[in-house]
Design an enzyme around this catalytic site. Sequence first.
Site, PDB file in Angstrom:
ATOM      1  N   SER A 154      -0.409 -12.123  10.516  1.00 30.14           N
ATOM      2  CA  SER A 154      -0.801 -13.452  11.007  1.00 30.14           C
ATOM      3  C   SER A 154       0.407 -14.386  10.977  1.00 30.14           C
ATOM      4  O   SER A 154       0.359 -15.486  11.512  1.00 30.14           O
ATOM      5  CB  SER A 154      -1.920 -14.007  10.121  1.00 30.14           C
ATOM      6  OG  SER A 154      -1.488 -14.064   8.765  1.00 30.14           O
ATOM      7  N   CYS A 186       9.551  -2.942 -21.266  1.00 30.16           N
ATOM      8  CA  CYS A 186      10.610  -2.271 -20.487  1.00 30.16           C
ATOM      9  C   CYS A 186      11.464  -1.401 -21.403  1.00 30.16           C
ATOM     10  O   CYS A 186      12.028  -1.900 -22.376  1.00 30.16           O
ATOM     11  CB  CYS A 186      11.481  -3.309 -19.808  1.00 30.16           C
ATOM     12  SG  CYS A 186      12.890  -2.611 -18.941  1.00 30.16           S
ATOM     13  N   GLY A 207       1.100  -6.582  13.255  1.00 32.81           N
ATOM     14  CA  GLY A 207      -0.060  -6.678  12.375  1.00 32.81           C
ATOM     15  C   GLY A 207       0.058  -7.725  11.294  1.00 32.81           C
ATOM     16  O   GLY A 207      -0.347  -7.500  10.156  1.00 32.81           O
ATOM     17  N   HIS A 213       6.526  -7.955  -0.804  1.00 27.63           N
ATOM     18  CA  HIS A 213       5.461  -8.325  -1.747  1.00 27.63           C
ATOM     19  C   HIS A 213       5.248  -7.243  -2.795  1.00 27.63           C
ATOM     20  O   HIS A 213       4.219  -7.202  -3.484  1.00 27.63           O
ATOM     21  CB  HIS A 213       4.161  -8.622  -0.994  1.00 27.63           C
ATOM     22  CG  HIS A 213       4.269  -9.815  -0.113  1.00 27.63           C
ATOM     23  ND1 HIS A 213       3.468 -10.010   0.986  1.00 27.63           N
ATOM     24  CD2 HIS A 213       5.105 -10.884  -0.138  1.00 27.63           C
ATOM     25  CE1 HIS A 213       3.800 -11.137   1.590  1.00 27.63           C
ATOM     26  NE2 HIS A 213       4.793 -11.689   0.931  1.00 27.63           N
ATOM     27  N   ASP A 246       0.805  -1.245   0.000  1.00 29.67           N
ATOM     28  CA  ASP A 246       0.000   0.000   0.000  1.00 29.67           C
ATOM     29  C   ASP A 246       0.834   1.289   0.000  1.00 29.67           C
ATOM     30  O   ASP A 246       0.251   2.387  -0.018  1.00 29.67           O
ATOM     31  CB  ASP A 246      -0.968  -0.012   1.182  1.00 29.67           C
ATOM     32  CG  ASP A 246      -0.271  -0.175   2.532  1.00 29.67           C
ATOM     33  OD1 ASP A 246      -0.882  -0.798   3.443  1.00 29.67           O
ATOM     34  OD2 ASP A 246       0.878   0.295   2.676  1.00 29.67           O
ATOM     35  N   CYS A 265      15.233  -2.987 -21.419  1.00 32.10           N
ATOM     36  CA  CYS A 265      15.645  -4.281 -21.986  1.00 32.10           C
ATOM     37  C   CYS A 265      14.564  -4.905 -22.862  1.00 32.10           C
ATOM     38  O   CYS A 265      14.721  -6.060 -23.279  1.00 32.10           O
ATOM     39  CB  CYS A 265      16.005  -5.237 -20.849  1.00 32.10           C
ATOM     40  SG  CYS A 265      14.567  -5.926 -20.023  1.00 32.10           S
ATOM     41  N   CYS A 292       9.917  -4.711 -14.475  1.00 30.07           N
ATOM     42  CA  CYS A 292      10.223  -5.570 -15.626  1.00 30.07           C
ATOM     43  C   CYS A 292      10.553  -6.964 -15.105  1.00 30.07           C
ATOM     44  O   CYS A 292      11.387  -7.107 -14.201  1.00 30.07           O
ATOM     45  CB  CYS A 292      11.426  -5.014 -16.399  1.00 30.07           C
ATOM     46  SG  CYS A 292      12.046  -6.148 -17.640  1.00 30.07           S
ATOM     47  N   CYS A 321      14.628  -7.644 -16.278  1.00 29.69           N
ATOM     48  CA  CYS A 321      15.776  -6.969 -15.656  1.00 29.69           C
ATOM     49  C   CYS A 321      15.433  -6.387 -14.275  1.00 29.69           C
ATOM     50  O   CYS A 321      16.299  -5.786 -13.637  1.00 29.69           O
ATOM     51  CB  CYS A 321      16.290  -5.856 -16.581  1.00 29.69           C
ATOM     52  SG  CYS A 321      15.198  -4.432 -16.694  1.00 29.69           S
TER      53      CYS A 321
HETATM   54  N1  APR Z   1      -3.264  -3.384  14.547  1.00 31.42           N
HETATM   55  C1  APR Z   1      -2.392  -4.430  14.528  1.00 31.42           C
HETATM   56  N2  APR Z   1      -2.710  -5.663  14.043  1.00 31.42           N
HETATM   57  C2  APR Z   1      -3.974  -5.835  13.586  1.00 31.42           C
HETATM   58  C3  APR Z   1      -4.943  -4.799  13.598  1.00 31.42           C
HETATM   59  C4  APR Z   1      -4.537  -3.518  14.109  1.00 31.42           C
HETATM   60  N3  APR Z   1      -5.374  -2.478  14.147  1.00 31.42           N
HETATM   61  N4  APR Z   1      -6.104  -5.295  13.090  1.00 31.42           N
HETATM   62  C5  APR Z   1      -5.865  -6.605  12.754  1.00 31.42           C
HETATM   63  N5  APR Z   1      -4.579  -6.934  13.063  1.00 31.42           N
HETATM   64  C6  APR Z   1      -3.890  -8.219  12.868  1.00 31.42           C
HETATM   65  C7  APR Z   1      -4.790  -9.449  12.805  1.00 31.42           C
HETATM   66  O1  APR Z   1      -5.025  -9.962  14.114  1.00 31.42           O
HETATM   67  C8  APR Z   1      -3.939 -10.417  11.964  1.00 31.42           C
HETATM   68  O2  APR Z   1      -3.093 -11.209  12.808  1.00 31.42           O
HETATM   69  O3  APR Z   1      -3.251  -8.161  11.619  1.00 31.42           O
HETATM   70  C9  APR Z   1      -3.065  -9.488  11.118  1.00 31.42           C
HETATM   71  C10 APR Z   1      -3.389  -9.476   9.636  1.00 31.42           C
HETATM   72  O4  APR Z   1      -3.101 -10.744   9.126  1.00 31.42           O
HETATM   73  P1  APR Z   1      -3.346 -11.060   7.567  1.00 31.42           P
HETATM   74  O5  APR Z   1      -4.638 -10.507   7.151  1.00 31.42           O
HETATM   75  O6  APR Z   1      -3.091 -12.509   7.389  1.00 31.42           O
HETATM   76  O7  APR Z   1      -2.234 -10.166   6.849  1.00 31.42           O
HETATM   77  P2  APR Z   1      -0.701 -10.484   6.571  1.00 31.42           P
HETATM   78  O8  APR Z   1      -0.092 -11.269   7.678  1.00 31.42           O
HETATM   79  O9  APR Z   1      -0.060  -9.221   6.220  1.00 31.42           O
HETATM   80  O10 APR Z   1      -0.806 -11.423   5.254  1.00 31.42           O
HETATM   81  C11 APR Z   1       0.378 -11.812   4.622  1.00 31.42           C
HETATM   82  O11 APR Z   1      -0.851 -12.719   2.782  1.00 31.42           O
HETATM   83  O12 APR Z   1      -2.625 -12.572   1.405  1.00 31.42           O
HETATM   84  C12 APR Z   1      -1.288 -12.390   1.459  1.00 31.42           C
HETATM   85  O13 APR Z   1       0.065 -10.988   0.149  1.00 31.42           O
HETATM   86  C13 APR Z   1      -0.867 -10.954   1.180  1.00 31.42           C
HETATM   87  O14 APR Z   1       0.919  -9.697   2.247  1.00 31.42           O
HETATM   88  C14 APR Z   1      -0.183 -10.528   2.485  1.00 31.42           C
HETATM   89  C15 APR Z   1       0.196 -11.833   3.120  1.00 31.42           C
END
Ligand code: APR
Length: 261
Positions: free
Chosen positions: A202, A160, A200, A131, A116, A163, A139, A142
């Site tokens: 998972s 590109c 933030g 990511h 983002d 290249c 590209c 390259c």
């Molecule tokens: N502040 C902090 N953490 C938060 C908040 C908040 N306000 N709200 C939610 N969370 C936590 C949730 O509890 C969860 O553990 O953020 C986490 C988000 O987890 P995912 O949605 O699985 O996101 P992420 O870990 O970034 O996913 C990894 O998966 O789908 C792909 O490419 C995508 O980069 C992404 C990757």
Amino acid sequence: MSESSQAEAIEQAARFLIESRYVMAMTGAGISVESGIPPFRGPGGLWTTYGEPPMNGYQRFLENPKAAWEERINPTGPSAILRETVAAAEPNPGHEALVALEDMDILQFMITQNVDNLHRRAGSRNLAEIHGNSTLTRCIQCASRYPLEETSLDVLPPVCPKCNGMVKIDTVAFGEPIPPDVLAQCQQTTNRCDCMLVIGTSATVFPAAAFPIQVCESGGVLIEVNPYESDITPLCMVSLRGPSGDMLPQLVSAVQSLRGA
Ligand code: APR
């Protein structure tokens, strides 16, 4: 968690940051939730609501890059929601607190899984976007990157200028290998890391999720910032159980007061 034990956890986390040699952060979708961008998993997650997307996004791009670009330009479903919320989003106090830790020479480097661009807009400098970044194109031959707004979309897929390779959006599609330059930067910095803020995420998507595990296995300290438990919780020395936009500014204040600033 009671207020007093939360305050103790923040103080403990601040001590770890001050006493460590090479502090890093790894962030995920959760840090941008307070900027209005939904997470992927858990409560209110895009994949929770709409189901996981097909895992062969990159294969589909290579099979028909023109169609993939047309879908990119006119997204539907969860991709459209992601596109709209990212376009409208602003950095929040969580992003800004990480810039403050970098300015205080506490935070040495950050890996984000987010595409983002909010960390860059907040002012973070030492950053790897594992990511990719949704405001850039890349590209696939390259690895040169270009601002999306400066990439001509008259001909799809774009070519590109360096290249003549094929250009795709910089965000890493499911099934696409992480660009080697970015992966190397993440690995080199993690090898030096003795304390990592895990914010933030998972911690379920690899290779990103492997970096905090490596820090823990090499005797380093993990500090989690997440309102809910995650796959990394058992490896963390301290967990700050709250929204990052609330917890991280408190952490910055705790570091400042411990340092006598
Ligand atoms: N502040 C902090 N953490 C938060 C908040 C908040 N306000 N709200 C939610 N969370 C936590 C949730 O509890 C969860 O553990 O953020 C986490 C988000 O987890 P995912 O949605 O699985 O996101 P992420 O870990 O970034 O996913 C990894 O998966 O789908 C792909 O490419 C995508 O980069 C992404 C990757």
